[in-house]
Enzyme design. Sequence first.
Site, PDB file in Angstrom:
ATOM      1  CB  SER A  15     -24.272 -69.822   7.324  1.00 44.06           C
ATOM      2  OG  SER A  15     -24.043 -70.073   8.699  1.00 44.06           O
ATOM      3  CG  ASP A  64     -21.461 -59.389  16.599  1.00 39.98           C
ATOM      4  OD1 ASP A  64     -22.322 -60.236  16.915  1.00 39.98           O
ATOM      5  OD2 ASP A  64     -20.652 -58.898  17.418  1.00 39.98           O
ATOM      6  CB  VAL A  65     -27.069 -60.892  15.477  1.00 41.98           C
ATOM      7  CG1 VAL A  65     -27.292 -61.368  14.068  1.00 41.98           C
ATOM      8  CG2 VAL A  65     -26.564 -62.018  16.377  1.00 41.98           C
ATOM      9  CE1 TYR A 156     -30.652 -71.577  23.044  1.00 41.07           C
ATOM     10  CE2 TYR A 156     -32.142 -73.163  24.072  1.00 41.07           C
ATOM     11  CZ  TYR A 156     -31.656 -72.528  22.948  1.00 41.07           C
ATOM     12  OH  TYR A 156     -32.174 -72.839  21.707  1.00 41.07           O
TER      13      TYR A 156
END
Length: 248
Positions: A15, A64-65, A156
Amino acid sequence: MFDFKGKIAFVTGGSRGIGRAIAVELGRGGATVVIGYAGNDEAARETCRLVESVGGRAEAKRFDVADAEACQAAIDETVKAHGGLHILVNNAGVAIDQLLLRLKDEDLERQFAINLKAAFYLCRAAARPMMKQRQGCIVNLGSVVGEMGNVGQTAYAATKAGLMGFTKSLARELASRNVRVNLVSPGFIDTDMTRDLPEEARAKMLESIPLGRMGTPEEVASVVAFLASDAASYVTGEVIRVNGGMLM
């Protein structure tokens, strides 16, 4: 521009930012692009409009991944609706920066769920139809942080480093069925995430980049499109860096 006419592509996190640029680039080549997104309906519709404006076809799929069943359903629905799946781009990601000693368990879990587990779920769902048609390409989006580390980004970095090992292993598993799996590792790209950085931090960051500037989402998208195209038919298990020389 690469030729993706007749190809069905699925792009997560499509998106905005890099995901949007990838969707548009694939659409430019004539692909039908299914845009996976988490919640911003208006932004997803805008991506669809941009894809169609350059000659592609597009539809948005909200899910939702981090949900394994939702990932399976999204891929199954795509294959049923379009008759196959040729390109999967795992771009959805989240960074919750914090020093390890202050990192909350829920923030750790969220990053692993979205950045790493989602790739497992979606690749597992996409592998069967790709293997059946003996053709397919998967591109995972890593990060320079996963290769060199960064203060405040232990979680991360771990997810992106894990994604690299996952990519290489899956490339070996699927190669015999002509399904290629590669990873693109961007450096600092001019997106919403990096625009919010303090000016001092941005200046210091630019000093570490030999080309002296941030990259653009379109520059990442062009590399993803190459890997998804027939021009890269003999490329699998690779990590392609798009970082302006920050890490060589």
